[in-house]
Write a protein that holds these residues in place. Structure first.
Motif, PDB file in Angstrom:
ATOM      1  N   GLY A   1       0.818  -1.208   0.000  1.00 20.92           N
ATOM      2  CA  GLY A   1       0.000   0.000   0.000  1.00 20.92           C
ATOM      3  C   GLY A   1       0.848   1.252   0.000  1.00 20.92           C
ATOM      4  O   GLY A   1       0.568   2.210  -0.725  1.00 20.92           O
ATOM      5  N   HIS A   2       1.912   1.245   0.788  1.00 17.37           N
ATOM      6  CA  HIS A   2       2.794   2.406   0.837  1.00 17.37           C
ATOM      7  C   HIS A   2       3.532   2.569  -0.487  1.00 17.37           C
ATOM      8  O   HIS A   2       3.705   3.696  -0.978  1.00 17.37           O
ATOM      9  CB  HIS A   2       3.791   2.283   1.997  1.00 17.37           C
ATOM     10  N   ARG A   3       3.941   1.466  -1.079  1.00 18.00           N
ATOM     11  CA  ARG A   3       4.608   1.530  -2.382  1.00 18.00           C
ATOM     12  C   ARG A   3       3.684   2.159  -3.417  1.00 18.00           C
ATOM     13  O   ARG A   3       4.081   3.058  -4.161  1.00 18.00           O
ATOM     14  CB  ARG A   3       5.032   0.132  -2.838  1.00 18.00           C
ATOM     15  N   GLN A   4       2.434   1.703  -3.428  1.00 18.73           N
ATOM     16  CA  GLN A   4       1.490   2.242  -4.407  1.00 18.73           C
ATOM     17  C   GLN A   4       1.115   3.689  -4.104  1.00 18.73           C
ATOM     18  O   GLN A   4       0.990   4.507  -5.026  1.00 18.73           O
ATOM     19  CB  GLN A   4       0.241   1.359  -4.482  1.00 18.73           C
ATOM     20  N   MET A   5       0.932   4.027  -2.827  1.00 18.84           N
ATOM     21  CA  MET A   5       0.617   5.405  -2.465  1.00 18.84           C
ATOM     22  C   MET A   5       1.750   6.328  -2.914  1.00 18.84           C
ATOM     23  O   MET A   5       1.517   7.422  -3.426  1.00 18.84           O
ATOM     24  CB  MET A   5       0.413   5.525  -0.957  1.00 18.84           C
ATOM     25  N   SER A   6       2.985   5.869  -2.738  1.00 18.16           N
ATOM     26  CA  SER A   6       4.149   6.658  -3.145  1.00 18.16           C
ATOM     27  C   SER A   6       4.195   6.846  -4.649  1.00 18.16           C
ATOM     28  O   SER A   6       4.688   7.856  -5.150  1.00 18.16           O
ATOM     29  CB  SER A   6       5.438   5.981  -2.672  1.00 18.16           C
ATOM     30  N   GLU A   7       3.664   5.873  -5.350  1.00 17.68           N
ATOM     31  CA  GLU A   7       3.711   5.917  -6.817  1.00 17.68           C
ATOM     32  C   GLU A   7       2.567   6.736  -7.408  1.00 17.68           C
ATOM     33  O   GLU A   7       2.780   7.558  -8.308  1.00 17.68           O
ATOM     34  CB  GLU A   7       3.653   4.484  -7.358  1.00 17.68           C
ATOM     35  N   VAL A   8       1.337   6.538  -6.920  1.00 15.87           N
ATOM     36  CA  VAL A   8       0.178   7.152  -7.584  1.00 15.87           C
ATOM     37  C   VAL A   8      -0.471   8.281  -6.782  1.00 15.87           C
ATOM     38  O   VAL A   8      -1.250   9.059  -7.335  1.00 15.87           O
ATOM     39  CB  VAL A   8      -0.898   6.094  -7.933  1.00 15.87           C
ATOM     40  N   GLY A   9      -0.205   8.383  -5.492  1.00 14.37           N
ATOM     41  CA  GLY A   9      -0.828   9.414  -4.670  1.00 14.37           C
ATOM     42  C   GLY A   9      -2.197   9.005  -4.163  1.00 14.37           C
ATOM     43  O   GLY A   9      -2.778   8.000  -4.595  1.00 14.37           O
ATOM     44  N   PHE A  10      -2.713   9.806  -3.243  1.00 13.32           N
ATOM     45  CA  PHE A  10      -3.969   9.470  -2.573  1.00 13.32           C
ATOM     46  C   PHE A  10      -5.162   9.460  -3.522  1.00 13.32           C
ATOM     47  O   PHE A  10      -6.019   8.579  -3.458  1.00 13.32           O
ATOM     48  CB  PHE A  10      -4.221  10.448  -1.416  1.00 13.32           C
ATOM     49  N   ALA A  11      -5.237  10.425  -4.427  1.00 12.03           N
ATOM     50  CA  ALA A  11      -6.401  10.540  -5.313  1.00 12.03           C
ATOM     51  C   ALA A  11      -6.569   9.314  -6.210  1.00 12.03           C
ATOM     52  O   ALA A  11      -7.693   8.940  -6.548  1.00 12.03           O
ATOM     53  CB  ALA A  11      -6.291  11.801  -6.168  1.00 12.03           C
ATOM     54  N   LYS A  12      -5.473   8.669  -6.572  1.00 15.58           N
ATOM     55  CA  LYS A  12      -5.542   7.516  -7.466  1.00 15.58           C
ATOM     56  C   LYS A  12      -5.303   6.188  -6.746  1.00 15.58           C
ATOM     57  O   LYS A  12      -5.256   5.139  -7.378  1.00 15.58           O
ATOM     58  CB  LYS A  12      -4.525   7.672  -8.597  1.00 15.58           C
ATOM     59  N   PHE A  13      -5.169   6.258  -5.427  1.00 15.23           N
ATOM     60  CA  PHE A  13      -4.896   5.046  -4.662  1.00 15.23           C
ATOM     61  C   PHE A  13      -6.095   4.111  -4.702  1.00 15.23           C
ATOM     62  O   PHE A  13      -7.244   4.544  -4.592  1.00 15.23           O
ATOM     63  CB  PHE A  13      -4.566   5.402  -3.213  1.00 15.23           C
ATOM     64  N   SER A  14      -5.820   2.810  -4.802  1.00 12.67           N
ATOM     65  CA  SER A  14      -6.881   1.808  -4.854  1.00 12.67           C
ATOM     66  C   SER A  14      -6.538   0.624  -3.951  1.00 12.67           C
ATOM     67  O   SER A  14      -5.538  -0.062  -4.178  1.00 12.67           O
ATOM     68  CB  SER A  14      -7.062   1.321  -6.295  1.00 12.67           C
ATOM     69  N   ALA A  15      -7.369   0.405  -2.954  1.00 11.88           N
ATOM     70  CA  ALA A  15      -7.178  -0.763  -2.087  1.00 11.88           C
ATOM     71  C   ALA A  15      -7.293  -2.049  -2.896  1.00 11.88           C
ATOM     72  O   ALA A  15      -6.594  -3.032  -2.633  1.00 11.88           O
ATOM     73  CB  ALA A  15      -8.203  -0.748  -0.954  1.00 11.88           C
ATOM     74  N   ARG A  16      -8.159  -2.035  -3.898  1.00 11.16           N
ATOM     75  CA  ARG A  16      -8.326  -3.215  -4.751  1.00 11.16           C
ATOM     76  C   ARG A  16      -7.030  -3.551  -5.482  1.00 11.16           C
ATOM     77  O   ARG A  16      -6.662  -4.723  -5.633  1.00 11.16           O
ATOM     78  CB  ARG A  16      -9.460  -2.959  -5.756  1.00 11.16           C
TER      79      ARG A  16
END
Length: 196
Positions: A20-35
């Motif tokens: 989740g942190h890796r993805q948040m760092s990559e795409v940001g909160f607006a584009k973050f997806s738990a799925r």
């Protein structure tokens, strides 16, 4: 996707927060997806909610990882600094935000619903960073003024944060400010001068 049980709850928690942190760092909160996090680790979205209870708690865990990294980064930057420690702390603030732009802004883009209370563990992480700032401000103040450090820290954090955020989102470029860090340091020095 079928149910899996290859990992313990603690292992799952760490896998989810890491990814989740890796993805948040990559795409940001607006584009973050738990799925997308669930997909990347090979588990169902239900597993994430089973481990964290809600989307909000998942985001707090991911943002908590950012706070942990930020605290370590800040303390490392201060090791061996004997002079201008507060300037080093402000520089570390800017540097961390610039290097971790998406994860850092997620700290401020996310809001818990008004009906939910901030978990104590998350609050401790926020307080740990604030405590470093209070410590450094207290060290820069004369003995007779050290009790002013907590209030001054809150004000200076807001000042530094505003300068940093304006640099990241391009507002300072529009305003013609070419040296946001230097401007933030000058405001910090101005504020401290009033207490000397």
């Amino acid at each position: 996707m079928g149910r899996r049980s290859d990992h313990s709850r603690d292992e799952l928690r760490e896998m989810i927060v890491h990814e989740g942190h890796r993805q948040m760092s990559e795409v940001g909160f607006a584009k973050f997806s738990a799925r997308e996090v669930a997909k990347a680790i090979g588990y169902s979205i239900g597993t994430l909610y089973n481990v964290f209870g809600s989307y909000d708690q998942l985001i707090l865990a991911i943002n908590g990882r950012t706070l942990d990294l930020w605290l370590v980064d800040l303390e490392v930057r201060l090791v061996g600094q004997s002079e201008a420690r507060l300037h080093a702390a402000v520089g570390a603030y800017f540097d961390f935000a610039l290097r971790h732009r998406n994860a850092w802004t997620a700290l401020y883009d996310f809001r818990l619903p008004a009906s939910e209370v901030m978990p104590p563990e998350y609050q401790r992480k926020v307080t740990a960073i604030t405590d470093v700032v209070v410590r450094e401000i207290a060290a820069a103040l004369p003995d007779r003024q050290k009790d002013k450090a907590p209030a001054l820290a809150r004000s200076l954090l807001a000042t530094v944060h505003g300068h940093c955020y304006f640099e990241l989102n391009g507002t300072f470029a529009l305003l013609g400010e070419e040296h946001p860090l230097a401007a933030a340091l000058a405001r910090v020095d101005d504020a401290l001068a009033q207490y000397r």
